[in-house]
Design a protein around this motif. Structure first.
Motif, PDB file in Angstrom:
ATOM      1  N   UNK A  60      38.520  33.571  42.973  1.00  0.00           N
ATOM      2  CA  UNK A  60      37.662  34.545  42.298  1.00  0.00           C
ATOM      3  C   UNK A  60      37.984  34.643  40.805  1.00  0.00           C
ATOM      4  N   UNK A  61      39.262  34.521  40.453  1.00  0.00           N
ATOM      5  CA  UNK A  61      39.676  34.613  39.046  1.00  0.00           C
ATOM      6  C   UNK A  61      39.089  33.480  38.217  1.00  0.00           C
ATOM      7  N   UNK A  62      38.856  32.323  38.847  1.00  0.00           N
ATOM      8  CA  UNK A  62      38.212  31.226  38.116  1.00  0.00           C
ATOM      9  C   UNK A  62      36.766  31.570  37.781  1.00  0.00           C
ATOM     10  N   UNK A  82      37.784  38.352  34.211  1.00  0.00           N
ATOM     11  CA  UNK A  82      38.259  39.737  34.097  1.00  0.00           C
ATOM     12  C   UNK A  82      39.232  40.109  35.219  1.00  0.00           C
ATOM     13  N   UNK A  83      39.249  39.308  36.281  1.00  0.00           N
ATOM     14  CA  UNK A  83      40.075  39.617  37.448  1.00  0.00           C
ATOM     15  C   UNK A  83      41.550  39.377  37.122  1.00  0.00           C
ATOM     16  N   UNK A 111      44.758  43.504  41.263  1.00  0.00           N
ATOM     17  CA  UNK A 111      44.006  43.555  42.521  1.00  0.00           C
ATOM     18  C   UNK A 111      44.960  43.553  43.713  1.00  0.00           C
ATOM     19  N   UNK A 112      45.981  42.692  43.667  1.00  0.00           N
ATOM     20  CA  UNK A 112      46.959  42.665  44.771  1.00  0.00           C
ATOM     21  C   UNK A 112      47.657  44.016  44.923  1.00  0.00           C
ATOM     22  N   UNK A 113      48.018  44.628  43.812  1.00  0.00           N
ATOM     23  CA  UNK A 113      48.680  45.933  43.849  1.00  0.00           C
ATOM     24  C   UNK A 113      47.744  46.995  44.417  1.00  0.00           C
ATOM     25  N   UNK A 114      46.512  46.985  43.982  1.00  0.00           N
ATOM     26  CA  UNK A 114      45.530  47.943  44.476  1.00  0.00           C
ATOM     27  C   UNK A 114      45.302  47.769  45.976  1.00  0.00           C
TER      28      UNK A 114
END
Length: 169
Positions: A16-18, A22-23, A28-31
């Protein structure tokens, strides 16, 4: 309310980051870890409170009234302290009153208002429940040192300070 557990692994996030620069993978992992833990804690609390015929909302109101001692509180005060609507409190109070745990009476200075107080049955329930509740809360946090507990409180305050980012238009 049905809460779905997030199912996203690191590879999915990297893919998704590719597509979305903005990711921030760490954010995101922490959330997601926070949300997953929150689901587990809420589930455990629901089971715990159900042992006593309560919900988290009902327990919150009982504790407010317990702290108010014999003075009682108005339904509006309960709503304000719990951060919910008066309608939500009314529904919770209806159930607590039906169970004989609270009583509503005319307010001493203004008969148009109501005062809510714990009944003897409500006090007895809390006296029976609170030692178990506090032991279980201690057990929930048993894997953290005292320093880690303080750090967690500080970190959660920082997460809470970021919530407007999800609310802003």
């Amino acid at each position: 309310m049905v809460t779905l557990r997030p199912f996203v692994n690191r590879q999915t996030l990297e893919n998704l980051a590719h597509r979305f620069p903005e990711l921030d993978i760490a954010s995101v992992e922490t959330c997601l870890a926070f949300l997953s833990t929150t689901i587990d804690v809420y589930t455990a609390l629901d089971v715990h409170f159900a042992r006593y015929g309560l919900s988290m909302g009902k327990f919150t109101l009982l504790m407010q009234l317990f702290q108010a001692d014999n003075k009682g509180l108005t339904p509006s005060q309960c709503a304000e302290r719990a951060g919910v609507t008066r309608a939500t409190v009314t529904g919770l109070l209806d159930g607590l009153e039906r169970d004989g745990l609270v009583k509503r009476q005319p307010y001493p200075d203004d008969r148009r208002m109501l005062s809510v107080q714990l009944t003897q049955k409500g006090r007895q329930l809390l006296s029976q429940m609170l030692p178990d509740h506090f032991c279980r809360t201690t057990g929930l946090m048993a894997h953290l040192t005292e320093v880690e507990k303080k750090t967690l409180i500080e970190l959660l305050a920082k997460v809470q300070a970021g919530t407007p980012a999800m609310l802003d238009p």
